[in-house]
Structure formats: C-alpha cells, structure tokens
Design an enzyme around this catalytic site. Structure first.
Site, PDB file in Angstrom:
ATOM      1  N   SER A   8       8.811   1.865  12.305  1.00  0.00           N
ATOM      2  CA  SER A   8       8.125   2.584  11.226  1.00  0.00           C
ATOM      3  C   SER A   8       7.436   3.822  11.792  1.00  0.00           C
ATOM      4  CB  SER A   8       7.078   1.665  10.565  1.00  0.00           C
ATOM      5  OG  SER A   8       6.361   2.380   9.599  1.00  0.00           O
ATOM      6  N   HIS A  33      12.276   3.723   9.506  1.00  0.00           N
ATOM      7  CA  HIS A  33      11.498   3.457   8.290  1.00  0.00           C
ATOM      8  C   HIS A  33      10.432   4.525   8.145  1.00  0.00           C
ATOM      9  CE1 HIS A  33       9.850   0.755   5.182  1.00  0.00           C
ATOM     10  NE2 HIS A  33       8.662   1.024   5.654  1.00  0.00           N
ATOM     11  N   ASP A  35       7.255   5.845   5.795  1.00  0.00           N
ATOM     12  CA  ASP A  35       6.290   5.417   4.778  1.00  0.00           C
ATOM     13  C   ASP A  35       5.703   6.612   4.053  1.00  0.00           C
ATOM     14  OD1 ASP A  35       5.441   3.003   7.148  1.00  0.00           O
ATOM     15  OD2 ASP A  35       6.226   2.558   5.150  1.00  0.00           O
ATOM     16  N   MET A  37       3.188   7.949   1.198  1.00  0.00           N
ATOM     17  CA  MET A  37       1.985   7.479   0.504  1.00  0.00           C
ATOM     18  C   MET A  37       1.327   8.626  -0.251  1.00  0.00           C
ATOM     19  SD  MET A  37       0.397   5.263   3.630  1.00  0.00           S
ATOM     20  CE  MET A  37       1.414   4.048   4.481  1.00  0.00           C
ATOM     21  N   HIS A  66      10.249   4.310   2.193  1.00  0.00           N
ATOM     22  CA  HIS A  66       9.392   3.356   1.465  1.00  0.00           C
ATOM     23  C   HIS A  66       8.399   4.149   0.632  1.00  0.00           C
ATOM     24  CE1 HIS A  66       6.171  -0.055   2.020  1.00  0.00           C
ATOM     25  NE2 HIS A  66       6.480   0.156   0.743  1.00  0.00           N
ATOM     26  N   MET A  68       5.418   4.413  -1.430  1.00  0.00           N
ATOM     27  CA  MET A  68       4.176   3.811  -1.896  1.00  0.00           C
ATOM     28  C   MET A  68       3.513   4.826  -2.825  1.00  0.00           C
ATOM     29  SD  MET A  68       3.136   1.985   1.673  1.00  0.00           S
ATOM     30  CE  MET A  68       4.336   2.966   2.594  1.00  0.00           C
ATOM     31  N   MET A 137       6.030  -7.154   1.584  1.00  0.00           N
ATOM     32  CA  MET A 137       4.896  -6.642   2.359  1.00  0.00           C
ATOM     33  C   MET A 137       4.118  -7.798   2.955  1.00  0.00           C
ATOM     34  SD  MET A 137       5.083  -3.395   2.274  1.00  0.00           S
ATOM     35  CE  MET A 137       3.537  -3.047   3.098  1.00  0.00           C
ATOM     36  N   ASP A 176       7.444  -6.118   6.313  1.00  0.00           N
ATOM     37  CA  ASP A 176       6.829  -4.845   6.667  1.00  0.00           C
ATOM     38  C   ASP A 176       5.315  -5.008   6.737  1.00  0.00           C
ATOM     39  OD1 ASP A 176       6.885  -1.595   4.961  1.00  0.00           O
ATOM     40  OD2 ASP A 176       6.308  -2.167   6.990  1.00  0.00           O
TER      41      ASP A 176
HETATM   42  C1  DX5 Z   1       2.187  -0.024   5.620  1.00  0.00           C
HETATM   43  C2  DX5 Z   1       3.617   0.413   5.889  1.00  0.00           C
HETATM   44  C3  DX5 Z   1       4.216  -0.259   7.098  1.00  0.00           C
HETATM   45  C4  DX5 Z   1       3.434   0.011   8.367  1.00  0.00           C
HETATM   46  C5  DX5 Z   1       3.921  -0.904   9.446  1.00  0.00           C
HETATM   47  O1  DX5 Z   1       1.795   0.413   4.341  1.00  0.00           O
HETATM   48  O2  DX5 Z   1       4.435   0.145   4.781  1.00  0.00           O
HETATM   49  O3  DX5 Z   1       5.570   0.192   7.269  1.00  0.00           O
HETATM   50  O4  DX5 Z   1       3.634   1.353   8.746  1.00  0.00           O
HETATM   51  O5  DX5 Z   1       3.097  -0.683  10.566  1.00  0.00           O
HETATM   52  P1  DX5 Z   1       2.679  -1.895  11.503  1.00  0.00           P
HETATM   53  O6  DX5 Z   1       3.988  -2.465  12.019  1.00  0.00           O
HETATM   54  O7  DX5 Z   1       1.871  -1.234  12.576  1.00  0.00           O
HETATM   55  O8  DX5 Z   1       1.920  -2.871  10.675  1.00  0.00           O
HETATM   56 ZN    ZN Z   2       6.682   0.570   5.009  1.00  0.00          ZN
END
Ligand code: DX5
Ligand code: ZN
Length: 223
Positions: A8, A33, A35, A37, A66, A68, A137, A176
């Site tokens: 990620s 991956h 993220d 946000m 992903h 969010m 999650m 995740d």
């Molecule tokens: C959190 C993300 C995850 C996160 C994972 O909202 O969706 O992908 O980056 O990071 P670790 O593996 O450090 O928990």
């Molecule tokens: Zn994620």
C-alpha cells in the site's frame, strides 16, 4: 487460488513516490494498492488521480485503487483514465453503489466492494455478482500503521462462504489494514487470498523477502 501481495503506497516515503512504486514492482508485488481519501468519508486526505497516473507511467503491475470517498461515482472515470486496473468503492459511500460498480465495469476496470470494520458482511451480499473482488477492512479506514482488528477474522470467512454459495468461488478477497507477517496467515486461513500491506512491507529492510515470506506463509494456510 493464488495469494496476491499488494503493498500500500500510503506507507511509502511521500517524498519519492516514483521510487516507492518501482520498489514494490521490483520486490515482486502482484499489484500496487493506492489509497484515495477525501477528508470527508475518512478524516485524512491522501492522493488523487495524478499519483495513479504516475504509477501507471513507471510500473507495469496492476494498480488497485481504493476509493475512500463519500461520492466515488464522481471520480470513477478520472481514476480509470489515470490507469487504475481495479477500483474498489465502499458499500457505505453516498452513491448508487450498484450503478457505480456497473460504471466501473463498463469502463473496462475490475470493480470491487469494500466494507468497514463496523459493517456486517450481509450488507455486500446484494452486490457480490457485480464485483470481481471484495475488500474487508481490518482497521478503520483513513490511516496506515493502525493495529489489526482480529475481531474481523470471522467476517472474512463469512464473505468467503457467501461467495462460494453464490457460485463465485474464485473472487479475490482482499484484507487491508494492519496486515503483517503475523496477521496475513490468520487472514488467509479465513479465506483472504489478497493481502494489502503498507507498513509491514514499506518499512521492511528487504521488501522482496517480506513479499515472498508473506505470500509463502499465506499460501500454506489458505482455506
Ligand atoms: C487505510 C488503507 C490501508 C492502509 C494499510 O485506510 O486503506 O490500505 O494504507 O496500511 P497498513 O498496512 O500500514 O495498515
Ligand atoms: Zn486501502
């Protein structure tokens, strides 16, 4: 089924995301991956389509995006055009989720559905036939580096059983959040075959060895 390892990017050095993307590919990751946000659906703001486009320009492995976002439907086209190979939206998002999943597939991108720790597995059952993958999650979304929530493990099994009963056995289940060398096999034993890990992989001194170990240990117990 194969076990897929997805570093990620959120956990990488934000000062050199190109090097971080290349590091994941060189380490043998199955996908990267990313993220996304918006500061509304989750308290944090992270990255946008430009970072996905950067990754698309510099690496060849699939990009798992992903979203969010409270309104993911408004951004699906932008992330598809940026080079996403799969786009995962949240069942909790404020949009027509089935229509948005169809929109993702119509753009030639793999659709995925994500559920937060507090959301029962049954919430996604009505859309299982619209997705290629499910992301469970194992932390509250928004930040990397949080502790894994072991109470989510039974939900992974519930989702795998629901996929089997829907005659969709080969769909990927991603986990995740807080996934590391200890929790990854625990998730695989419940049926998760795709492991998203930020801290555990980007903070590893040897990411390739960490990827190999995580994949090997998960494959040994995948059920
Ligand atoms: C959190 C993300 C995850 C996160 C994972 O909202 O969706 O992908 O980056 O990071 P670790 O593996 O450090 O928990
Ligand atoms: Zn994620």
């Amino acid at each position: 089924m194969n076990v897929l390892i997805l570093p990620s990017l959120l956990a990488a050095d934000m000062g050199n995301l190109e090097a971080a993307a290349r590091r994941a590919e060189s380490a043998g990751a199955d996908a990267l991956h990313l993220d996304i946000m918006d500061g509304v659906f989750v308290p944090n703001i992270s990255m946008g389509p430009a970072v996905v486009a950067m990754a698309r320009r510099c690496i060849k492995i699939p990009l798992s995006v992903h979203l969010m976002l409270i309104h993911p439907d408004r951004y699906v086209r932008a992330f598809a055009e940026a080079g996403a190979n799969s786009i995962l939206i949240h069942i909790e998002a404020d949009c027509d989720v089935p229509a948005t999943l169809r929109q993702i597939r119509n753009l030639g991108i793999k659709p995925g559905i994500t559920l937060n720790p507090g959301t029962p597995a049954a919430r996604i059952f009505p859309v299982l036939d619209l997705v290629d993958e499910v992301l469970v999650m194992t932390v509250a979304p928004g930040y990397g580096g949080q502790p894994f929530m072991p109470q989510i493990l039974p939900k992974i099994r519930e989702v795998r059983e629901a996929l089997r009963q829907s005659l969709l056995p080969e769909r990927n289940i991603l986990v995740d959040g807080g996934v590391d060398q200890v929790t990854a096999p625990q998730c695989a034993a419940q049926g998760a075959n795709a492991l998203v890990a930020g801290t555990a992989l980007y903070k590893a001194t040897d990411m390739a060895a960490a990827v190999l170990r995580m994949r090997r240990d998960a494959l040994a117990v995948l059920a």
